[in-house]
Scaffold this motif. Structure first.
Motif, PDB file in Angstrom:
ATOM      1  N   LEU A 155       0.820  -1.215   0.000  1.00 17.74           N
ATOM      2  CA  LEU A 155       0.000   0.000   0.000  1.00 17.74           C
ATOM      3  C   LEU A 155       0.853   1.263   0.000  1.00 17.74           C
ATOM      4  O   LEU A 155       0.494   2.264  -0.634  1.00 17.74           O
ATOM      5  N   SER A 200      -2.168   5.403   2.388  1.00  7.43           N
ATOM      6  CA  SER A 200      -1.680   4.451   3.394  1.00  7.43           C
ATOM      7  C   SER A 200      -1.543   5.106   4.753  1.00  7.43           C
ATOM      8  O   SER A 200      -1.821   4.500   5.794  1.00  7.43           O
ATOM      9  N   LEU A 235      -4.751   5.177   6.359  1.00  5.18           N
ATOM     10  CA  LEU A 235      -5.074   3.863   6.933  1.00  5.18           C
ATOM     11  C   LEU A 235      -4.401   3.685   8.292  1.00  5.18           C
ATOM     12  O   LEU A 235      -5.014   3.189   9.249  1.00  5.18           O
ATOM     13  N   THR A 259     -13.213   2.066   6.790  1.00  3.13           N
ATOM     14  CA  THR A 259     -13.244   1.551   5.419  1.00  3.13           C
ATOM     15  C   THR A 259     -14.009   2.496   4.500  1.00  3.13           C
ATOM     16  O   THR A 259     -13.551   2.807   3.387  1.00  3.13           O
ATOM     17  N   LEU A 297     -11.914   5.635   3.855  1.00  2.00           N
ATOM     18  CA  LEU A 297     -10.749   5.412   3.010  1.00  2.00           C
ATOM     19  C   LEU A 297     -11.156   5.092   1.570  1.00  2.00           C
ATOM     20  O   LEU A 297     -10.449   5.462   0.625  1.00  2.00           O
ATOM     21  N   PHE A 340      -6.256  -1.648  -3.341  1.00  2.00           N
ATOM     22  CA  PHE A 340      -6.345  -0.944  -2.069  1.00  2.00           C
ATOM     23  C   PHE A 340      -7.585  -1.364  -1.289  1.00  2.00           C
ATOM     24  O   PHE A 340      -7.510  -1.654  -0.082  1.00  2.00           O
ATOM     25  N   THR A 341      -8.739  -1.401  -1.938  1.00  2.00           N
ATOM     26  CA  THR A 341      -9.972  -1.766  -1.222  1.00  2.00           C
ATOM     27  C   THR A 341      -9.951  -3.234  -0.793  1.00  2.00           C
ATOM     28  O   THR A 341     -10.460  -3.592   0.274  1.00  2.00           O
ATOM     29  N   TYR A 344      -7.177  -4.987  -0.037  1.00  2.00           N
ATOM     30  CA  TYR A 344      -6.281  -5.050   1.124  1.00  2.00           C
ATOM     31  C   TYR A 344      -6.925  -4.389   2.339  1.00  2.00           C
ATOM     32  O   TYR A 344      -6.738  -4.835   3.477  1.00  2.00           O
ATOM     33  N   LEU A 345      -7.642  -3.308   2.061  1.00  2.00           N
ATOM     34  CA  LEU A 345      -8.297  -2.601   3.161  1.00  2.00           C
ATOM     35  C   LEU A 345      -9.307  -3.525   3.849  1.00  2.00           C
ATOM     36  O   LEU A 345      -9.391  -3.579   5.073  1.00  2.00           O
ATOM     37  N   ARG A 346     -10.059  -4.275   3.041  1.00  2.00           N
ATOM     38  CA  ARG A 346     -11.034  -5.211   3.600  1.00  2.00           C
ATOM     39  C   ARG A 346     -10.343  -6.279   4.431  1.00  2.00           C
ATOM     40  O   ARG A 346     -10.807  -6.676   5.497  1.00  2.00           O
ATOM     41  N   PHE A 396      -7.245  -6.018   5.650  1.00  2.00           N
ATOM     42  CA  PHE A 396      -6.277  -5.450   6.593  1.00  2.00           C
ATOM     43  C   PHE A 396      -6.816  -5.491   8.020  1.00  2.00           C
ATOM     44  O   PHE A 396      -6.086  -5.792   8.963  1.00  2.00           O
TER      45      PHE A 396
END
Length: 627
Positions: free
Chosen positions: A171, A179, A182, A274, A277, A298-299, A301-303, A305
């Protein structure tokens, strides 16, 4: 250093690894393989969204123009990559889970076996101070929690840390500004975890404590089921167990509510973060700073993460819960057995002269001796009866002769050799013990008699039963020697159970036999049958009879009277009766008059025992009627 909670001390992670590390060593290669597979699964997880990035950037929203053939080729590669990653992820996950299960079960089996073996070596006083249900819980539930920590929790934590590290690196390369946004969310997660940690620990510890009480209550009530039913207390016990079960339910529900509230709070933080971001990411795509494929990465990984983050946030509470269980197991493993062989211990040989207590004092608690300066000599081949009121110290002498306890001062000698100078295994081959309540297993009669010698032949077992006057009633059972007894021998009468225990002692073959209250609780017929069996069993042995039943003592070669831990009288029946002391008083209390005939209970069939006020029928009839 261990901290203490309401449920007990908590073992720090470092001490936990030091204590349970030896159980990991035999499976270390498999454990390392599980770690490698966890790393591979983590790497595959990081690859999952990348085919979608190329699907958006190269096919759906291409940055450059491609002809149809190029698009089809790229699409085929993307589809193959998606399928390959999914298959590889399934295979490696399956392998990781299988290896972890195999390692975990091996570890739990080793810990459970070591714990059980160590429990076997601990003193009687330890077992008497601990509830059986509590020890059972430590062997089952506590071991399972430690296993889950050493395998699943630690491996999962390793994978989560690697996942977060990999995602963070990717990220930062994709868009460091997004990032940073985040990373700003992480303090909110830490604050949420901190606010719930103490409450989760408290409710989990309370739940564990209530669970142990419930197990102990069930064990206690089921063990005493005969007493419960005889007093008509079934409803009371059901109500008592129901109350404890309700308390356990309430504790579990409270723990569930607390952990659910914790999960809800985390989910709210994650959902808000989430959404924020994703909005910022969409703005970056519109401005051209990111491609649509980058936003997919990104979304995705965000989910993913916040899942590892949430799992790691629960790690302190999991460590605390497992720490309590680990401390309870370590508490037992760290206890030193009270009776151990000396390094230079020798093998005990069959006694040729005597057993002797030389100025023996014994105390279960400092300053409160139950035996005081006791001197006793038991010539080989003779029968000694030790009598006295309850609490006089009789059973303590039995424990000392079998070396279930060591004297506080003084010595217990066999042919002049201190029992502390011989190995326990060899001593137990020379001294057998028959307890007040015959300990029988839920197994066949044959297996119960052969317990000290599992490889004994059927002929040897039958001969032992004949000596103990048990053969006739055993053959009358539905399947004879193959009849499976109820738990604790409940399907037999007291006299039958005791004679099977005597048959076991005969098969054991110990030249010294210690009988601790062998006729207590038996009716006249059963007592008579057991006394006849004792006469035959003790004919070629040195016998010590611990009893408060004078009928079992009066035919002994020698009688010792204990009172308050002291030897107050010593002699045979005639001499002690004539002395008119405590022995004579106990005889009169039990309805035994001035009888000096040693054949009172073992004399001719049909003998009138006038001084007892009863008529004893022939022994054959008593043996047939018993049970």
């Amino acid at each position: 250093m261990r901290t203490r909670t309401a449920a007990g001390p908590v073992m720090p992670p470092r001490e936990m690894i030091r204590t349970f590390g030896p159980f990991l060593r035999p499976v270390w290669p498999a454990y390392l393989l599980a770690v490698v597979l966890a790393i591979v699964v983590t790497g595959i997880g990081l690859l999952k969204p990348w085919p979608l990035k190329y699907l958006f950037d190269k096919v759906l929203v291409p940055e450059a123009s491609y002809d149809a053939a190029d698009v089809d080729t790229i699409l085929l590669l993307i589809v193959l990559a998606l399928a390959g990653i999914a298959i590889l992820d399934s295979v490696t996950t399956l392998l990781r889970d299988y290896v972890l299960t195999a390692v975990g079960e091996r570890i739990s089996a080793e810990i459970r076996t070591a714990l059980y073996s160590h429990l076997q070596s601990l003193s009687l006083s330890f077992h008497q101070s601990m509830a059986t249900g509590e020890l059972t819980t430590r062997l089952t539930g506590d071991v399972e929690k430690v296993r889950a920590l050493l395998t699943g929790t630690l491996i999962s934590a390793t994978g989560n840390i690697l996942t977060l590290a990999g995602m963070t690196g990717v990220l930062l390369v994709l868009d460091w500004q997004l990032s940073v946004g985040l990373l700003v969310v992480l303090p909110l997660l830490v604050l949420t975890v901190t606010s719930f940690r103490a409450r989760i620990k408290a409710v989990e510890e309370h739940s564990r404590e209530v669970e142990g009480d419930l197990a102990a209550a069930a064990q206690e009530s089921l063990t005493a089921i005969k007493l419960v039913k005889s007093l008509g207390r079934e409803r009371h016990e059901s109500a008592r167990f129901g109350a404890k079960s309700h308390n356990s339910m309430q504790a579990i529900l409270k723990a569930t509510r607390t952990t659910s509230g914790f999960s809800l709070a985390l989910d709210v933080v994650v959902a808000v973060a989430t959404a924020a971001l994703v909005w910022l990411g969409a703005q970056r795509v519109v401005s051209g700073a990111l491609t649509p494929g980058d936003l997919i990465i990104f979304t995705s990984y965000l989910r993913d993460f916040f899942g590892p983050t949430r799992s790691l946030s629960k790690l302190p509470a999991q460590l605390a819960r497992a720490g309590v269980r680990a401390a309870r197991i370590a508490d037992i493993l760290e206890r030193e057995p009270a009776i151990v062989d000396r390094p230079d211990a020798i093998a005990a040989t069959p006694p040729r002269q005597e057993l002797r207590l030389d100025d023996v004092t014994f105390a279960y608690e400092p300053g409160r001796p139950v035996l005081k300066d006791v001197d006793l000599t038991i010539p080989v081949g003779q029968t000694l009866a030790i009598v006295g009121p309850t609490g006089a110290g009789k059973s303590t002498i039995a424990a000392l002769l079998c070396r279930l306890q060591d004297p506080t001062s003084g010595r217990v000698l066999m042919d002049g050799v201190d029992l502390r100078d011989v190995t326990g295994e060899s001593l137990h081959a020379q001294v057998g013990l028959v307890l007040q309540e015959a300990q029988l297993f839920r197994a066949s009669v044959r297996e119960n008699i052969a317990y000290p010698r599992p490889r004994a032949s059927l002929d040897e077992i039958v001969e032992a039963a004949r000596v103990a006057l048990a053969h006739d009633f055993i053959t009358a059972l539905p399947h004879g020697y193959d009849t499976v007894l109820a738990e604790r021998g409940a399907s037999l009468s007291g006299g039958q159970r005791q004679r099977i225990a005597l048959a076991r002692a005969v098969l054991h073959g110990a030249p010294v036999l210690v009988l601790d209250e062998p006729t207590t609780g038996l009716d006249a017929r059963s007592e008579h049958a057991v006394l006849r069996a004792l006469e035959r069993v003790g004919a070629s042995r040195t016998v010590v009879v611990i009893t408060h039943r004078m009928a079992a003592a009066m035919t002994a070669d020698d009688i010792v009277v204990l009172d308050g831990g002291l030897v107050v009288e010593h002699g045979n029946h005639e001499a002690l009766w004539a002395a008119g002391g405590l022995y004579a008083e106990m005889c009169r209390i039990q309805g035994l008059g001035d009888t000096t005939d040693a054949d009172l209970f073992t004399g001719p069939p049909g003998r009138h025992a006038a001084d007892l006020g009863l008529y004893l029928p022939p022994a054959e009839q008593l043996l047939a009627d018993d049970g």
